[in-house]
Design an enzyme around this catalytic site. Structure first.
Site, PDB file in Angstrom:
ATOM      1  N   SER A 124       0.808  -1.226   0.000  1.00 30.47           N
ATOM      2  CA  SER A 124       0.000   0.000   0.000  1.00 30.47           C
ATOM      3  C   SER A 124       0.835   1.269   0.000  1.00 30.47           C
ATOM      4  O   SER A 124       0.315   2.344  -0.318  1.00 30.47           O
ATOM      5  CB  SER A 124      -0.940   0.009   1.218  1.00 30.47           C
ATOM      6  OG  SER A 124      -0.201  -0.072   2.420  1.00 30.47           O
TER       7      SER A 124
ATOM      8  N   ASP B  86      -2.987   8.352   7.687  1.00 27.26           N
ATOM      9  CA  ASP B  86      -3.954   7.562   8.459  1.00 27.26           C
ATOM     10  C   ASP B  86      -3.170   6.782   9.511  1.00 27.26           C
ATOM     11  O   ASP B  86      -2.100   7.241   9.929  1.00 27.26           O
ATOM     12  CB  ASP B  86      -4.805   6.670   7.542  1.00 27.26           C
ATOM     13  CG  ASP B  86      -3.966   5.748   6.651  1.00 27.26           C
ATOM     14  OD1 ASP B  86      -2.786   5.507   6.990  1.00 27.26           O
ATOM     15  OD2 ASP B  86      -4.480   5.264   5.625  1.00 27.26           O
TER      16      ASP B  86
ATOM     17  N   HIS C 158      -0.062   4.937   6.925  1.00 25.33           N
ATOM     18  CA  HIS C 158       0.643   5.471   5.764  1.00 25.33           C
ATOM     19  C   HIS C 158       1.130   6.900   5.965  1.00 25.33           C
ATOM     20  O   HIS C 158       0.420   7.727   6.545  1.00 25.33           O
ATOM     21  CB  HIS C 158      -0.275   5.408   4.540  1.00 25.33           C
ATOM     22  CG  HIS C 158      -0.836   4.039   4.314  1.00 25.33           C
ATOM     23  ND1 HIS C 158      -2.105   3.684   4.717  1.00 25.33           N
ATOM     24  CD2 HIS C 158      -0.272   2.927   3.774  1.00 25.33           C
ATOM     25  CE1 HIS C 158      -2.310   2.417   4.420  1.00 25.33           C
ATOM     26  NE2 HIS C 158      -1.208   1.933   3.848  1.00 25.33           N
TER      27      HIS C 158
END
Length: 363
Positions: free
Chosen positions: A41, A325, A328
């Site tokens: 991610s 968040d 990340h």
């Protein structure tokens, strides 16, 4: 006054990156003909969007600083791979595999998938994921397509040999596997040392497969400071430390083995170059020294899996936040880490050379 100075420092750093981007943008062709990205991610730019998974972020406020459009990137703006592509001189962002069509693949493809890992099962408690083995299968399809476009296998191999390959895996093999005993048995079977060895043994086979598909310039990113992300701190506690020490200790065991693997690969493959990017070291230190003031809380309100709650308003001063968040980094952090990966600020940032020198190598 001190706070103003710190903000000026980070703004100066960002201006420096912007200057490098501008210089690279006017020098003509990119430094390498194509850029291929394998990862999780941290660099996923939309591959998870069509999947049945909780690990996708194709909704606002993600992308608020990417033209205000959520693309599937797991932060507010550009990923580290996006910025590296710009530093390499590419005019456009490397497209995700799910949408890459036609001649665009000659510039490279991004195969990264949120929650993916070295192990096939990693991240599957969240739903469908594209693990590294599947990313490599997708790359094999891309290689066949490029071979058809160039109408000559030898020409295709020579072309692919000049490209840059970004490989960043391992974070989720800890966060979404080893440290989730309610879903996975790996922590019951392996000590941290044994688990790291299992990962490295599989990683060796996967990177060898990438080599066999034509990769000759490969930047391998280590596991980051996973014990210091908001998710780890809020979920597991720190017992008085600044971070979750056992997470970081496990990451460092893996990273030490990864450096040895890089040495092994460079010794084995004379006409290739593999480098290690020290994500842990680059992500360590005092973020306040470069202007960040909010360290352990994400910029957006998060849900039960640590992603932004859809459509809620995030913080306004995003350049002062380390995290977007619970997992990340913000684009501001990505600017700094990409810059140090591309041109090492400290000798320990990359090994044995940095990405800029890797791209320039004539192999």
């Amino acid at each position: 006054m001190a706070g103003q100075t710190k903000v000026l420092v980070v703004l100066f750093a960002m201006s420096l990156v912007a200057y490098i981007l501008q210089i690279n943008g006017v020098n003509g062709d990119p430094q390498v003909p194509c850029f291929f990205i394998f990862g999780d991610s941290l660099v996923d730019n939309g591959n998870n969007n069509p999947l049945l998974t909780e690990a996708k972020v194709n909704y606002k406020p993600y992308g608020i600083d990417f033209g205000g459009t959520p693309t599937g990137r797991f932060n507010n703006g550009r990923t580290q791979a996006d910025i590296l592509g710009q530093l390499l001189g590419f005019d456009d962002f490397i497209p995700p595999y799910t949408t890459a069509r036609g001649n665009v693949i000659l510039k490279g493809v991004n195969y990264a998938s949120g929650a993916a890992g070295i192990r096939d099962e990693t991240g599957y408690q969240l739903g469908d994921i594209i693990p590294l083995n599947e990313q490599l299968r997708n790359h094999q399809i891309t290689v066949l397509r490029i071979t058809a476009m160039l109408r000559n296998r030898t020409a295709a191999q020579k072309y692919l040999n000049k490209c840059l390959y970004y490989v960043g895996m391992g974070n989720n093999d800890y966060l979404n596997n080893y440290f989730l005993p309610q879903f996975y048995t790996t922590a019951l079977i392996y000590t941290p040392q044994q688990y790291a060895q299992q990962l490295i043994d599989q990683y060796r086979k996967q990177i060898t497969r990438l080599y066999n598909l034509g990769a000759r310039k490969v930047a391998i990113f280590g596991v980051g400071v996973i014990g210091c992300i908001p998710y780890a701190i809020s979920t597991f506690g720190t017992n008085g430390s600044a971070c979750v020490d056992r997470f970081n200790e496990a990451a460092q065991i893996f990273n030490t083995m990864l450096i040895s693997l890089v040495d092994e690969l460079n010794s084995r493959y004379t006409y290739a170059k593999f480098i290690y990017v020290n994500s842990f070291g680059i992500g360590s230190g005092d973020p306040t020294s470069v202007g960040f003031t909010v360290l352990n809380v994400g910029c957006c309100p998060v849900n039960n899996i640590g992603q932004c709650i859809p459509f809620l308003t995030p913080c306004q001063n995003r350049t002062t936040y380390v995290f977007w968040d619970s997992f990340h980094p913000t684009e501001a952090v990505n600017l700094l880490t990409a810059s140090r990966s591309y041109t090492a600020f400290l000798p320990s940032d990359t090994y044995p050379i940095d990405i800029k020198r890797l791209a320039q190598l004539q192999l």
